[in-house]
Write a protein that holds these residues in place. Structure first.
Motif: not given
Lengths: 332, 257
Positions: A234-237, A241, B78, B101-102, B104-106
Motif C-alpha cells: 500500500t506504500w508502494n515500497a 525496500r 499514495r 517507515l512509510p 521514509e519509503i516515500m
C-alpha cells in the motif's frame, strides 16, 4: 537515588541485579547438571575396564600374576567383558593407566588436554591450541562464505519461483553426498588450478555450512504475515525496500538459529578437509596422526579440543544473538 | 465530488474447489469527505471490495476509479492509507519509527518525518509513546498507532478493515468516538469495514449492507444522523431506526442467499 534503601521496589533491578539472578538460576540448575556429568564420567570409567581388559590382563601376567586363561592366544578370542569377569583383579588393576589404551580414562584425556594446551607454548607444534588455531582459520572463512552464500540463495529462492523450484532440490542433494567423498575431490580440483592452503578447506566448510543458513533464511524471509507485506504494497515500497525493512529484520531470529548449526558444520568441514591432504597441522591432522600411531589419548583429546572450540563458537553466536535481538527490542 | 466510483464490479476467485464469486455487480459512488461503512456477514465481499480499492486485488469485471485514476495508479500516487485488522506494527521498530517507515519509503526528509510523526501521534494521543516498542502498548493503543501511521502521509482516503474487530467493547466505544472526532477534523474520505451494527450506524454518513454468495450490495442507507454525535445518540429513536433498517437488510440478504 543514592540513598535508596535496598528494600525499595526495583532497588536491585539493573545490571548487577540481573547478574545475581542469572547466578541464582545457575545454582538452581547446578545440582542436576553436575549429577548428569558425574553419571557420564562413572559410565566412562566403567566402560574402560572391559575395553582395556586384554591389555590389563597381559600386563598383569607379565608382572607375575596368575591369570585365566593362561595364554594370550586363548584370551584373544574372548570378549572384554568375559575376560574382566574371569580376572576381576588384574583387569581393574591397570585399566585406567595404560600408555595406549583402547579407551582412555577421562583423567588421561584431561591430563593430555592440559599438557597440550596450558603445558605448551602456543606456537609449539605440540600445542593443541596451535592446532585448533590452524583449523579455526578455514572454519571461520568457510562459515563466512557459507553464511553469505546461504543468505543470497535464500533471497533468490524467496523472490524467484524459478529459483525456488530449481535451486532447492540441488541444495538438498548436495547435502546427501558424504562430505568424506567430496572433500578429496575439492582439494584435488582446486590444487590442479593452483589453489592451496586455506581456501580449499574453507570451501569444504562453506559446502557444509551454507545449507542450514539457506533453509533457515528461506523460512525467515517468508516469516512476515501477508498483511505486513500488503502494508508495504500500500506504500508502494520496492522489492528491495521490503527486503531491507521487513523481510530481513523478520528473519533474524531464524538466521541466528541457522548460524549456530552452520558454525558447527563449518568446524566439521575444516577438520574433514584436513584428512585427505595428509595435513600435518590442525585438529584433523591430530586425529589422523593419533589413529596412525594408535595414540588413542591424543585422538580423544583432539576430539574434546574440537568440541570445546565448537561450543565456544556457538556461544559467541548465542551472545551476539542476545545482543542484537535485545537491541532490536525483540526480547522482553 | 466523487472520490471512489464502482460500476458493476465483479471479482471471481479461482480456488481449488472451483470459482468463487466474491463480488457481483457492485455499483457504488463515494463522495469526498464521506464516512462509508460496509457491513455484512463473513464472505459478503466487504473486505474484498476494500482490497480492490487499494489495488491489493484486481476486479475481473466492471470499472473502478479512485480519485479519477485506476486503483493501481491511485496506490502508486499514495492516495490512501490502509489500516488492517491487526495493527501490523513491526515489532523491531519503536512506535515512532513504525510511523516514520512509510514516510521514509516515500522519501520525506528526516526533519519532515519527525515533525509529521509528532503531529499524528498527538492526533491519536500517543505523543508520549514514540520511543516505546509495540509490545509495550495495549491492543487499543497499538491500533491507534496504526491509524496514526495511515494518517502520517496525508492520503485523502482512509481505508479501514475491521480495525477495532479484535478489541473489547469498552475500548472500542472510546476508539469509535476518537475516530469520529478525527474524521471531523481531517475530513478524510473513509471506507470502514465492520461486523458491528452499532459501530456502523454510529460512525457512518452512509452504510452499505452486503450479503454473501455471491458478495453483493443488499442496501445502501444514507444516515439521517447529524455530524455531531455524542455516544448517547445511540439511544435515540433515529439511531435505532437506522440500526433496524441495517438489521432488516442483513436478514433479507441472508434469506436471499
Amino acid at each position: 537515588m543514592t540513598d535508596m534503601p535496598l528494600s525499595a521496589p526495583g532497588a536491585a533491578i539493573g545490571r548487577s541485579g540481573r547478574v545475581a539472578l542469572a547466578i541464582r538460576g545457575l545454582r538452581h540448575q547446578g545440582g542436576p547438571i553436575l549429577a548428569v556429568v558425574a553419571v557420564l564420567l562413572a559410565l566412562w570409567y566403567l566402560a574402560c575396564i572391559p575395553m582395556n581388559a586384554q591389555q590389563s590382563v597381559l600386563l598383569a601376567e607379565r608382572a607375575g600374576a596368575v591369570v585365566t586363561p593362561a595364554t594370550a592366544a586363548e584370551r584373544r578370542d574372548m570378549g572384554g567383558l568375559a575376560l574382566t569377569f574371569a580376572n576381576p583383579g588384574p583387569a581393574t588393576s591397570s585399566a585406567f593407566a595404560q600408555d595406549r589404551p583402547r579407551l582412555p580414562a577421562p583423567h588421561q584425556v584431561a591430563v593430555e588436554l592440559w599438557n597440550t594446551t596450558i603445558g605448551q607454548s602456543i606456537t609449539s607444534k605440540r600445542s593443541l591450541v596451535w592446532h585448533a588455531g590452524v583449523t579455526l582459520a578455514p572454519t571461520l572463512l568457510g562459515f563466512l562464505i557459507g553464511s553469505v552464500l546461504g543468505t543470497l540463495l535464500a533471497i533468490g529462492i524467496v523472490h524467484s519461483r524459478v529459483m525456488d523450484l530449481s535451486v532447492m532440490p540441488w541444495a538438498i542433494a548436495s547435502q546427501t553426498i558424504p562430505i568424506l567423498a567430496i572433500a578429496p575431490m575439492i582439494i584435488v580440483v582446486l590444487n590442479s588450478i593452483g589453489i592451496q592452503g586455506l581456501l580449499p578447506k574453507a570451501i569444504i566448510s562453506a559446502y557444509l555450512s551454507f545449507f542450514p543458513v539457506t533453509v533457515g533464511m528461506v523460512k525467515g524471509l517468508r516469516a512476515p504475515a501477508p498483511s505486513d507485506l500488503d502494508l508495504m504494497r500500500t506504500w508502494n515500497a520496492s522489492g528491495l525496500r521490503t527486503l531491507v525493512s521487513l523481510r530481513l529484520p523478520a528473519s533474524l531470529p531464524y538466521l541466528f538459529a541457522s548460524l549456530k548449526v552452520a558454525v558447527a558444520a563449518s568446524l566439521v568441514g575444516a577438520i574433514v578437509g584436513e584428512l585427505p591432504t595428509g595435513a600435518t597441522a590442525g585438529l584433523g591432522a591430530r586425529l589422523l596422526a593419533g589413529s596412525y600411531y594408535g595414540q588413542t589419548v591424543q585422538i580423544w583429546s583432539a576430539l574434546f579440543g574440537a568440541a570445546i572450540v565448537a561450543a565456544g563458537l556457538v556461544a559467541v553466536i548465542a551472545l551476539t544473538q542476545r545482543a542484537v535481538l535485545s537491541r532490536m527490542g525483540l526480547t522482553r | 465530488m466523487t472520490t471512489i466510483s464502482a460500476q458493476s464490479l465483479d471479482l471471481t476467485f479461482h480456488t481449488g474447489d472451483g470459482p468463487v464469486q466474491a463480488l457481483s455487480d457492485i455499483t457504488l459512488d463515494v463522495a469526498e469527505g464521506e464516512f462509508v461503512s460496509f457491513i455484512g456477514p463473513s464472505g459478503c465481499g466487504k473486505t474484498t471490495f476494500l482490497r480492490c480499492v487499494a489495488a491489493l486485488e484486481t476486479p475481473t469485471g466492471g470499472t473502478l476509479t479512485v480519485k479519477g485514476m485506476t486503483p493501481d495508479e491511485a496506490r502508486k500516487a499514495r492516495a490512501y492509507g490502509y489500516v488492517f485488522q491487526a495493527a501490523g506494527l513491526y515489532p523491531w521498530r519503536t512506535i515512532g519509527k513504525n510511523i516514520t517507515l512509510p514516510l521514509e519509503i516515500m522519501g520525506y526528509s528526516k526533519s519532515e518525518r519527525q515533525e509529521r510523526m509528532r503531529r499524528v501521534l498527538k492526533l491519536v494521543e500517543l505523543e508520549k509513546f514514540a520511543n516505546k516498542y509495540p509490545w509495550q502498548l495495549s491492543g487499543g493503543m497499538q491500533q491507534r498507532a496504526s491509524i496514526a501511521r495511515a494518517l502520517s502521509f496525508d492520503a485523502e482516503i482512509l481505508l479501514m478493515d475491521e480495525p477495532f474487530g479484535a478489541l473489547d467493547e469498552i475500548v472500542r466505544d472510546r476508539l469509535n468516538e476518537e475516530l469520529l472526532a478525527l474524521w471531523k477534523r481531517t475530513n478524510k474520505t473513509t471506507l470502514f469495514v465492520t461486523h458491528s451494527i452499532p459501530e456502523a450506524v454510529y460512525l457512518s454518513t452512509k452504510i452499505v449492507v452486503m450479503s454473501p454468495r455471491p458478495g453483493r450490495i443488499a442496501d445502501v442507507i444514507d444516515s439521517p444522523l447529524p455530524r455531531d454525535r455524542p455516544l448517547d445518540i445511540r439511544d435515540t429513536p433515529e439511531f435505532l431506526a437506522v440500526a433496524h433498517r441495517v438489521r432488516e437488510g442483513l436478514r433479507e440478504g441472508m434469506e436471499a442467499a
